[in-house]
Scaffold this motif. Structure first.
Motif, short mmCIF file in Angstrom:
data_model
loop_
_atom_site.label_atom_id
_atom_site.label_comp_id
_atom_site.label_asym_id
_atom_site.label_seq_id
_atom_site.Cartn_x
_atom_site.Cartn_y
_atom_site.Cartn_z
N ALA A 122 0.94 -1.15 0.04
CA ALA A 122 -0.07 0.01 -0.08
C ALA A 122 0.77 1.15 -0.05
CB ALA A 122 -0.71 0.00 1.12
N VAL A 123 1.88 1.30 0.93
CA VAL A 123 2.82 2.37 0.92
C VAL A 123 3.51 2.63 -0.54
CG1 VAL A 123 4.78 3.47 2.01
CG2 VAL A 123 2.92 2.44 3.26
N GLY A 124 3.90 1.45 -0.81
CA GLY A 124 4.87 1.31 -2.38
C GLY A 124 3.91 2.09 -3.26
N ARG A 125 2.51 1.80 -3.40
CA ARG A 125 1.65 2.41 -4.37
C ARG A 125 1.58 4.04 -4.24
NH1 ARG A 125 -1.08 -2.47 -3.82
NH2 ARG A 125 -2.57 -1.58 -2.20
N LEU A 126 1.38 4.25 -2.94
CA LEU A 126 1.36 5.60 -2.64
C LEU A 126 2.55 6.47 -2.90
CD1 LEU A 126 -0.31 5.74 1.01
CD2 LEU A 126 -1.44 6.10 -1.22
N LEU A 127 3.94 5.95 -2.73
CA LEU A 127 5.01 6.51 -3.03
C LEU A 127 5.22 6.40 -4.66
CD1 LEU A 127 7.36 5.05 -0.31
CD2 LEU A 127 6.69 7.41 -0.55
N GLY A 128 4.52 5.77 -5.45
CA GLY A 128 4.60 5.61 -7.07
C GLY A 128 5.77 4.57 -7.30
N LEU A 129 6.25 3.53 -6.43
CA LEU A 129 7.40 2.65 -6.64
C LEU A 129 6.60 1.77 -7.56
CD1 LEU A 129 9.16 2.19 -3.31
CD2 LEU A 129 10.01 3.27 -5.24
N SER A 130 7.77 0.94 -8.43
CA SER A 130 7.31 -0.11 -9.20
C SER A 130 6.80 -1.29 -8.25
CB SER A 130 8.66 -0.52 -10.16
OG SER A 130 9.50 -1.22 -9.27
N ARG A 131 5.89 -2.01 -9.00
CA ARG A 131 5.09 -3.20 -8.23
C ARG A 131 6.34 -4.18 -7.79
NH1 ARG A 131 3.62 -8.10 -9.84
NH2 ARG A 131 2.05 -9.19 -8.35
N SER A 132 7.28 -4.28 -8.61
CA SER A 132 8.35 -5.40 -8.50
C SER A 132 9.39 -4.71 -7.38
CB SER A 132 9.30 -5.76 -9.78
OG SER A 132 9.68 -4.37 -10.15
N GLN A 133 9.67 -3.52 -7.35
CA GLN A 133 10.48 -3.06 -6.33
C GLN A 133 9.77 -2.89 -5.01
OE1 GLN A 133 13.98 -0.77 -6.05
NE2 GLN A 133 13.49 -2.24 -4.52
N THR A 134 8.45 -2.90 -5.03
CA THR A 134 7.54 -2.61 -3.63
C THR A 134 7.76 -4.24 -3.16
OG1 THR A 134 6.46 -0.83 -4.33
CG2 THR A 134 5.61 -2.38 -2.57
N LEU A 135 7.47 -5.36 -4.08
CA LEU A 135 7.49 -6.59 -3.64
C LEU A 135 8.69 -7.20 -3.04
CD1 LEU A 135 5.25 -8.61 -6.26
CD2 LEU A 135 5.05 -8.48 -3.91
N LEU A 136 9.76 -6.79 -3.61
CA LEU A 136 11.08 -7.08 -2.94
C LEU A 136 11.39 -6.57 -1.73
CD1 LEU A 136 13.33 -6.79 -6.22
CD2 LEU A 136 12.59 -8.74 -5.28
N ILE A 137 11.05 -5.37 -1.34
CA ILE A 137 11.37 -4.71 -0.12
C ILE A 137 10.33 -5.37 0.53
CG2 ILE A 137 10.95 -2.81 1.19
CD1 ILE A 137 12.18 -1.07 -1.18
N ALA A 138 8.92 -5.57 0.50
CA ALA A 138 7.88 -6.08 0.91
C ALA A 138 8.23 -7.68 1.73
CB ALA A 138 6.56 -6.32 0.70
N GLY A 139 8.61 -8.40 0.79
CA GLY A 139 9.09 -9.59 1.13
C GLY A 139 10.26 -9.86 2.05
N GLY A 140 11.34 -9.04 1.65
CA GLY A 140 12.51 -9.09 2.50
C GLY A 140 12.24 -8.52 4.07
N PHE A 141 11.81 -7.62 4.09
CA PHE A 141 11.43 -7.04 5.33
C PHE A 141 10.38 -7.73 6.26
CE2 PHE A 141 14.11 -3.90 3.64
CZ PHE A 141 14.23 -2.84 4.44
#
Length: 355
Positions: A122-141
C-alpha cells in the motif's frame, strides 16, 4: 546500474567444458570471499557472514577491482546457488519447534508477514514505486531479509538495480534494529522473553535477530530464533501466492497483446506454478519434521546452506553501485523505513495481546 553487465544477465555457452571455463573464476572468487566472511563471523559472531559478503561485493565492485570475466560465475552464484541455499533453509525448520511457541505467537508471526506485505504494498503504491521494487522490499522486510528478497526475485520480473537496492536496504535497516530494538524493549518494559519474541518477529535477518537477542540476554535468544524461523516458514506459501499472481497478470497481459503485455509485466514468460526451490524447501522441512534426516546430515546442512547463501550474497553485492543507489532516489528508503516501523508495530501489538 552501471554500464557493466550484471551477473544476472551473463550468458554462457552450451558446452559443459566451455561453461566450466567461464564460471569457475567467478565461483572461485565468491567461494574465497565466502570463506573469509565465514571466518570473520566465527571470530565476531555478531557479524553475519551474509551481510559481510554483501558489503565486500559492493566494495570490490565500486572500487573497480572485479574483472568482467568473473561475471558468468557470479551469475551462477547469484541465482542457482542462492536457490539451493534457500531450499536448504527447510532443514532448519521442524514444525514441532514452531508449534511449541503456542497459537498466540504463531498468529503474531502470520500477522507480521501478511500485514507487513500488505502495508508495504500500500505504501509503495502511494510512493509511486514499481510493483516489483515494492514486492522485493515487502518480502525481504516481512519474512527473512536478503534471502527472501532474492527468492521473491526468482518468481517476478524485476530489474537488477531493484534487487540490489532491496538487499542494501535490508542490510542498512536490519543492522540499525540491532541496538534500537533492545533499547525500545527496555524503555517499554518488556521482559527478556517478550523482547526476544519481538526481535524474532520484527528484525529482518536471522543473524540480526541473534545479535539483538544476545544484547537483550536472558531467554531472548532461543525464543527470538524460533520465532524468526517461523517467519522463514512463511516463505513457501508467500512465494506460491506471488507466483500464482504473476501467472495471472502475465496471462492477462498476453491477452491484451504484445505491447500492453510488455508494459504490464516485463519481458519474461510465465513463472512456474510453484518454483522448484520452494518445493525443495517444503520437502526438506517435512523430512526434518518427520525425523527422516540423520543428525550427521543436519550438522553438515547448516554450514553448507550458510556458505551457499554467503556466496550468493557476495554475487548480489557486486551489483550494488553507489551511483545506482543515488539514482533510485529517496522513495525506496522511505518505504524501507515505513515497513520496518510497521512490522515492528504489528509484532509488538500482537505480542502484547498474545502473551
Amino acid at each position: 546500474m552501471s554500464t557493466s553487465v550484471t551477473p544476472r544477465h551473463a550468458k554462457t555457452p552450451a558446452r559443459p567444458a566451455a561453461v566450466a571455463a567461464r564460471v569457475l573464476p567467478g565461483l572461485a572468487v565468491a567461494a574465497g570471499v565466502s570463506a573469509a566472511a565465514l571466518g570473520v563471523s566465527q571470530w565476531l559472531p555478531s557479524l553475519s557472514p551474509l551481510l559481510l559478503a554483501i558489503v565486500a561485493g559492493a566494495a570490490l565492485a565500486n572500487a573497480g577491482w572485479l574483472s568482467p570475466r568473473l561475471e558468468p560465475g557470479l551469475a551462477v552464484a547469484s541465482r542457482r546457488l542462492l536457490r539451493l541455499g534457500v531450499a536448504l533453509l527447510g532443514l532448519q525448520l521442524a514444525l514441532s519447534d514452531v508449534l511449541g511457541l503456542g497459537w498466540g505467537v504463531i498468529g503474531v508471526v502470520v500477522a507480521v508477514v501478511v500485514l507487513g506485505i500488505a502495508g508495504a504494498m500500500a505504501v509503495g503504491r502511494l510512493l509511486g514505486l514499481s510493483r516489483s521494487q515494492t514486492l522485493l522490499i515487502a518480502g525481504g522486510f516481512s519474512i527473512c531479509g536478503a534471502a527472501a528478497a532474492a527468492a521473491v526475485d526468482g518468481v517476478i520480473d524485476s530489474e537488477d538495480d531493484e534487487l540490489v537496492t532491496s538487499v542494501a536496504l535490508v542490510v542498512l535497516f536490519g543492522t540499525a534494529m540491532i541496538p534500537l530494538l533492545p533499547l525500545l524493549a527496555g524503555w517499554i518494559g518488556l521482559g527478556p522473553e517478550r523482547a526476544g519474541i519481538w526481535a524474532g518477529a520484527s528484525i529482518h535477518e536471522v543473524a540480526q535477530v541473534v545479535a539483538a537477542s544476545g544484547v537483550i540476554g536472558g531467554g531472548a535468544l532461543a525464543l527470538g530464533v524460533v520465532v524468526k524461523l517461523g517467519r522463514v516458514l512463511m516463505l513457501a506459501p508467500v512465494l506460491a501466492v506471488i507466483s500464482l499472481r504473476e501467472r495471472r497478470l502475465r496471462s492477462r497481459a498476453e491477452a491484451c497483446g504484445p505491447i500492453d503485455g510488455a508494459a504490464a509485466v516485463g519481458r519474461g514468460g510465465r513463472p512456474p506454478l510453484v518454483p522448484l526451490f520452494v518445493i525443495g524447501f517444503v520437502a526438506l522441512m517435512v523430512a526434518r519434521t518427520c525425523g527422516l534426516v540423520p543428525s550427521a546430515a543436519l550438522s553438515l546442512a547448516k554450514p553448507a546452506e550458510t556458505a551457499l547463501l554467503t556466496m550468493a550474497m557476495f554475487a548480489l553485492g557486486t551489483g550494488v553501485r553507489v551511483g545506482s543507489l543515488r539514482r533510485v532516489g529517496p522513495r525506496p528508503f522511505v518505504l524501507a523505513a515505513v515497513t520496518t516501523a510497521w512490522v515492528a508495530t504489528v509484532s509488538l501489538g500482537g505480542i502484547l495481546l498474545a502473551t
